[in-house]
Every structure is written in structure tokens, then in C-alpha cells.
Design an enzyme around this catalytic site. Structure first.
Site, PDB file in Angstrom:
ATOM      1  N   TYR A  75      91.921 114.473  -2.599  1.00 34.26           N
ATOM      2  CA  TYR A  75      91.705 113.505  -3.357  1.00 34.26           C
ATOM      3  C   TYR A  75      92.641 112.568  -3.981  1.00 34.26           C
ATOM      4  O   TYR A  75      92.770 111.510  -4.406  1.00 34.26           O
ATOM      5  CB  TYR A  75      90.449 113.851  -3.934  1.00 34.26           C
ATOM      6  CG  TYR A  75      89.275 114.403  -2.662  1.00 34.26           C
ATOM      7  CD1 TYR A  75      89.239 113.595  -1.778  1.00 34.26           C
ATOM      8  CD2 TYR A  75      88.135 114.931  -3.714  1.00 34.26           C
ATOM      9  CE1 TYR A  75      87.579 114.139  -1.228  1.00 34.26           C
ATOM     10  CE2 TYR A  75      86.763 115.279  -2.855  1.00 34.26           C
ATOM     11  CZ  TYR A  75      86.892 115.057  -1.788  1.00 34.26           C
ATOM     12  OH  TYR A  75      85.749 115.587  -0.701  1.00 34.26           O
ATOM     13  N   HIS A  87      80.867 114.268  -9.823  1.00 36.73           N
ATOM     14  CA  HIS A  87      81.217 112.196 -10.488  1.00 36.73           C
ATOM     15  C   HIS A  87      81.672 112.420 -11.159  1.00 36.73           C
ATOM     16  O   HIS A  87      83.110 111.402 -11.007  1.00 36.73           O
ATOM     17  CB  HIS A  87      79.882 112.241 -10.524  1.00 36.73           C
ATOM     18  CG  HIS A  87      79.004 112.114  -8.708  1.00 36.73           C
ATOM     19  ND1 HIS A  87      77.476 111.501  -9.068  1.00 36.73           N
ATOM     20  CD2 HIS A  87      78.784 112.260  -7.983  1.00 36.73           C
ATOM     21  CE1 HIS A  87      77.069 111.977  -7.102  1.00 36.73           C
ATOM     22  NE2 HIS A  87      77.810 112.104  -6.904  1.00 36.73           N
ATOM     23  N   LYS A  92      74.638 108.258  -6.743  1.00 39.27           N
ATOM     24  CA  LYS A  92      73.264 107.975  -7.857  1.00 39.27           C
ATOM     25  C   LYS A  92      73.317 110.115  -7.323  1.00 39.27           C
ATOM     26  O   LYS A  92      73.222 110.148  -7.189  1.00 39.27           O
ATOM     27  CB  LYS A  92      72.406 107.468  -7.398  1.00 39.27           C
ATOM     28  CG  LYS A  92      71.580 107.240  -6.133  1.00 39.27           C
ATOM     29  CD  LYS A  92      71.165 108.917  -6.014  1.00 39.27           C
ATOM     30  CE  LYS A  92      71.247 109.324  -4.893  1.00 39.27           C
ATOM     31  NZ  LYS A  92      70.596 110.449  -4.716  1.00 39.27           N
ATOM     32  N   ARG A 108      71.531 120.208  -3.220  1.00 35.94           N
ATOM     33  CA  ARG A 108      70.375 119.852  -3.631  1.00 35.94           C
ATOM     34  C   ARG A 108      69.129 120.743  -4.254  1.00 35.94           C
ATOM     35  O   ARG A 108      68.904 120.803  -5.192  1.00 35.94           O
ATOM     36  CB  ARG A 108      69.789 118.950  -2.906  1.00 35.94           C
ATOM     37  CG  ARG A 108      70.076 118.122  -2.561  1.00 35.94           C
ATOM     38  CD  ARG A 108      68.963 117.032  -0.928  1.00 35.94           C
ATOM     39  NE  ARG A 108      69.497 115.866  -0.853  1.00 35.94           N
ATOM     40  CZ  ARG A 108      70.678 115.602  -0.004  1.00 35.94           C
ATOM     41  NH1 ARG A 108      71.268 116.399   1.092  1.00 35.94           N
ATOM     42  NH2 ARG A 108      71.114 114.545   0.310  1.00 35.94           N
TER      43      ARG A 108
END
Length: 287
Positions: free
Chosen positions: A5, A26, A44, A113
Site C-alpha cells: 500500500y 481504516h 463504512k 466480521r
């Protein structure tokens, strides 16, 4: 192609990046991208806490780059049509909104999750949509919140969440989100003279972009409207236009910050087992 990245962010030919990483990553990558002069479209929820969101937004401002949280659902034209119906007075004075989003999470082992350290859980993954839609469509911020969670036995991540909110304008709202039940994807707005139901509120892409708006009035009238749109395409086009025009409306950052403030309040409410004031001083301490 890039093998990191960091190398991508060093490329002067790249003007903007989309960050779809796990929620807990994030903040780090938004800040790094901003410091390299890249505009940021971030999945989000943008952050894990209100404080973290504020820091991210401030660093983007300091470095002169655009920041937008990727709540793609809001760009589908069905929601503009809902606002038009509300503004017309057809359903009368608004009193309540209900929002629900759920799906059954298969193969939970190894799924981000279900990982609390990565910002997993139903509130972060799905409840954030419901809260965002409530404050956006009712044009009012939640003032008080009561939330209840069911946690997974092994991961201790919230597998479902239900919340009751009182808004600044006096309206009430209810939301629920879950990763352990069948697909539910809707909101309902209730007024003194009728109601509006939106049964494909957040994921109309599952129906090739076709959304439905069902309007009921007290006279027994019923109307079904179909509205089409590619919310992902519309989101990218909007963000691109903001970059080209070098301006993004302030309400996007404000909505991001307040959404995280409400999520903080939900976690605090679960911890205390009580109604929580969204502006409470104790919420300034990260959970």
C-alpha cells in the site's frame, strides 16, 4: 501493480484511493493516504469511535484532501423520491422511523466480521447503515439511545443489536441489525396520515438496481413506485465530481462524525444497561 500500500501511495499519478480494509485499519490508512495527498473514499464505518473519526477527518482537512465515508446506499435515487413524498405532506407529520438490516453469515470461522480486534460485529457492519439512514432521512440527530446486543458465545462479537432512539426533533426511531438471521433490508417512515415502506433500502443491487417505494395513506390508498439506479456507480461519480470541483459538502463529514457518536452511545448503553445521552461527556473516552 504494487506490492504494498505504501508504494501505491507514493505514486504521483494516483489522485484518490478507496479503502475497503477491515474497520480497525481504516484510521491508519486514511491518515497515511491523506498525508500523501490522496483523496479518500473510505468504507463504512469510517472508524471505530467518534474520536477516531474526528482525527481522520481533521488530518484530511489539514492536507487538503477530500474525505467521504462510503455509504453507497444514499446515492440511490429512491431516497430522494422518499424525501419528495415526505415534503409533499402526503403522509402528514412525521412521527417514527424503523430500519432493519440483516443477513445470515455463513462460514463464520475466519470471517473478519466475527473478529472484535478488527472491528467486527453487527453494529459496525450493519447497524451503522440503519443509524445513518435514520438521521439522514429524518434530518435530525439522535439525542438519546438505548441499545441491546446478543453476543456470539465464542468470539464475544455482537451478532445482533437492537436500538431505540429519541431524536433532536422529538421523533422516535427503532433499528435492528443482525448477522444470524435471514435477509431483511428495509426502512419504514410513519406519519400522521400515512407511511412509506422501502423494502430494498440498502441493497437494491441484488435486484439489478431496482428499488420499490410503497406509500400508504389513511384513506386506504396504496401506491407502488419502482426507482432504478446503480448506487455504487453514482457514489464514485459523485466523489469524482467533488474532487474535480475541489469541494465536498460539509454534511458528509458531519454525518460521519455523528454516526460514530451514536455508535459510541450504543456501546455505552449496552455496557450500562440504560438510556444514554449521545452528547454525554463520558462518551469522549474511547470504548
Amino acid at each position: 501493480m504494487y506490492d504494498s500500500y505504501d508504494k501505491l501511495l507514493e505514486d504521483p499519478d494516483i489522485d484518490a484511493v478507496y479503502i475497503p480494509l477491515p474497520n480497525a485499519l481504516h484510521s491508519h490508512w486514511v491518515k497515511k493516504a491523506a498525508k500523501k495527498g490522496k483523496h479518500v473514499l473510505c468504507e463504512k464505518p469510517a472508524a471505530l469511535t467518534f474520536k477516531e473519526a474526528e482525527e481522520m477527518i481533521e488530518i484530511c482537512k489539514e492536507n487538503g484532501v477530500m474525505f467521504m465515508e462510503a455509504f453507497m446506499y444514499q446515492f440511490h435515487p429512491q431516497h430522494q423520491r422518499v424525501r419528495e413524498i415526505i415534503d409533499s405532506g402526503e403522509i402528514g407529520e412525521l412521527k417514527m422511523m424503523k430500519a432493519s438490516l440483516s443477513s445470515y453469515l455463513e462460514n463464520q470461522d475466519g470471517n473478519i466480521r466475527m473478529n472484535g480486534e478488527l472491528g467486527g460485529g453487527s453494529l459496525y457492519d450493519m447497524g451503522c447503515y440503519c443509524i445513518h439512514a435514520i438521521q439522514t432521512l429524518l434530518s435530525s440527530n439522535p439525542k438519546k439511545v438505548f441499545a441491546s446486543m446478543q453476543k456470539d458465545h465464542d468470539s464475544q462479537v455482537d451478532i445482533s443489536v437492537t436500538g431505540l432512539m429519541e431524536l433532536d426533533n422529538g421523533m422516535k426511531a427503532i433499528f435492528d441489525a443482525a448477522m444470524d438471521r435471514t435477509v431483511i433490508d428495509y426502512y419504514k417512515i410513519i406519519g400522521t396520515k400515512g407511511s412509506i415502506q422501502v423494502p430494498r433500502a440498502f441493497a437494491p443491487q441484488l435486484f439489478n438496481g431496482e428499488a420499490l417505494i410503497l406509500t400508504y395513506t389513511e384513506e386506504g390508498r396504496y401506491r407502488e413506485e419502482k426507482v432504478f439506479g446503480d448506487q455504487y456507480k453514482l457514489q464514485v461519480e459523485y466523489f469524482s465530481s467533488c474532487i474535480l470541483e475541489r469541494k465536498i459538502p460539509n454534511h458528509f463529514a458531519e454525518n460521519t462524525s455523528y454516526n460514530m457518536k451514536v455508535i459510541d452511545a450504543c456501546f455505552k448503553s449496552v455496557e450500562k444497561g440504560a438510556l444514554v445521552d449521545v452528547s454525554s461527556e463520558e462518551l469522549k473516552v474511547s470504548h
